[in-house]
Design an enzyme around this catalytic site. Sequence first.
Site, mmCIF file in Angstrom:
data_model
loop_
_atom_site.group_PDB
_atom_site.id
_atom_site.type_symbol
_atom_site.label_atom_id
_atom_site.label_comp_id
_atom_site.label_asym_id
_atom_site.label_seq_id
_atom_site.Cartn_x
_atom_site.Cartn_y
_atom_site.Cartn_z
ATOM 1 N N CYS A 371 -6.192 9.692 39.324
ATOM 2 C CA CYS A 371 -5.788 8.476 38.628
ATOM 3 C C CYS A 371 -5.052 8.890 37.370
ATOM 4 O O CYS A 371 -4.857 10.082 37.125
ATOM 5 C CB CYS A 371 -6.979 7.559 38.321
ATOM 6 N N HIS A 563 -10.558 2.351 31.177
ATOM 7 C CA HIS A 563 -10.538 3.568 30.378
ATOM 8 C C HIS A 563 -9.121 3.798 29.898
ATOM 9 O O HIS A 563 -8.189 3.128 30.337
ATOM 10 C CB HIS A 563 -11.036 4.768 31.185
#
Length: 640
Positions: A371, A563
């Site tokens: 990611c 995040h």
Amino acid sequence: MRQQIQKFGRALSGMVMPNIGAFIAWGFVTALFIPSGWWPNAQMARLVDPMLTYLLPLLIAYTAGRNVAGERGGVIGAIAAMGVIVGSDIPMFIGAMVMGPLGGYTIRWFDKLTQGRIKAGFEMLVSNFSIGILGMLLAILGYWVIGGAVTGLTLLVSNGVEVVIRHGLLPLVSLLVEPSKVLFLNNALNHGIFSPIGIEQARETGQSIMFLLETNPGPGLGVLLACWFFGRGNMRQSAPGAVIIQFFGGIHEIYFPYILARPALILAPVAGSAAGLLFFSLAGAGLVAPASPGSIISVLAMAPKGQTLVVLAGVLISTAVSLLMAAPFVRRAAAAEDMPTGGVPAPQAGAPDVKAAQHFPAHIRKVVFACDAGMGSSALGATRFRKRLSDAGIGTVVGNCAADGIPADADVVVCQSVLAGRIAGSAHGAALVVIDNFLADPALDALFARLAQQDGAIHRTGGLPAGTADAQPSDAGLRRAGDAPDCMASPQPDDAAGRSPGEVLRPGNIRTGLSSEPKEAAIRRAGELLAAGGYVEPGYADAMLRREELATTYMGMGIAIPHGTSDAKKCVLHSGIVVLQYPGGVAFGDEKAYLVVGIAGVGDAHLDILARLGEVFGDEELLRRLTTEGDPQAIYEALK
């Protein structure tokens, strides 16, 4: 090239989007109190020019500088922007977008240059004087040089737009706008080009058609209605929800995948947008301020007095033309295959055969989930897939890492579709598995079946399949299924020296019974809670919002794990996790998250909690209880 433009668009959006509330406030003041407004008031109208000239550009410059270099960057960015504001006769939005980042990069360069060279006791003196002196110099530069250049460029473009409008050519702009939008360049267009020009025009005439170029919800609505009326299967089932999100929520991105799945559909929004612009031009329609997001509610709220029905008529014309153009394409698409739901193009997310076993290497030794930052969705996806393999007795190595840090020995890389182009260039020839959801996706099932087939072949032959005996991986740096992820960065000293998972997650990091709110507010709340706990610097929340723009952090099963982006790791002081419980849910696109788990990671100290979350996902009863449990201590005990 497209990725660089998208990155530039995200940077522009990151300067403007946090300040949309201020734009709305200015828009309402303008619409209500100017002489041609709904309730003319000469005293209240005095707010309009100062807000336009000073407040909005300074907010943009401060936000831009803070995005680059934290609070110090924000302060010097605002100081630098004063030079272009005072040195120009027009609102300096573009100037603020230049001076804000320039100030941030300047102070970041200075801080890096002087790091470790300042004598003890002089830190505050140097800190304050560096901002003051450098900010003054940048303000002077803005006043004498940059302000004039930006003014000339703005006037040139504005005059060009006026010529286009005068000759009735504005509808041709749709040929640029709609294709750019579906490539996710809408923020770059709206906030970087159209809004600054529109604000200058609105200052002189009270309204501008530029505010309707990108934000008109009609073209996208027409496409979605065509999918609803004439589609079948997933196409028809997903369209009604997408209509609500796009038209009333203003999230235009929801219709982009339908067009990317069938590129010929782009003709529909282009025609719809052109028809709407032609009507707006002939009717002399416009808005008094930017409408963001592009919701029908925002658009009508920014319509001048007496033009609400005119603006609404233009939107409906756009919708009707787009619907009529899209209908035949959708009928043909429905006869062939369904369109995807969610936010990914069909070629990447809708066809398992692209990722079938024959496209994998002859022997898969290592699978990596990737990611943007390598510490959130990929870590959780890897943990869950690793457990799935472990339960089946399959020993393939599974790890996770950042998109820009794919290990050279990876055989298969799993990523979300929005990152596929970026990861393909750094995957070292590994097979790419593109998915919608890290937790449950047909492509993951195909990968699992391939690994199970491979594992069975190994057991039958007593070793590796033929031709792979000399390709065994080294044990160094690798972990088997069931172990912790292996691709995270090495832990920093403060995490390696005794920070336990109990410190990564504390009962005080958990909030329960929160009222539903927009996902942006929930993500910012998580970032602020991480900052309050001393895990991150204050600017980390902005990086979390930028990460959400890149690809959703909704993981499935009612869980989201927002995040920061990979470049925000410098803002992380200690590994930490916060948990926000929303019994009513927070909308992440078409899905709802009941637990929002904010993450900041240094090294791999936070991965134990993520591994525990992966276990929780497998226990539906426990997961249900955590979404309604009112005692933070109980949630802490379940996750620690």
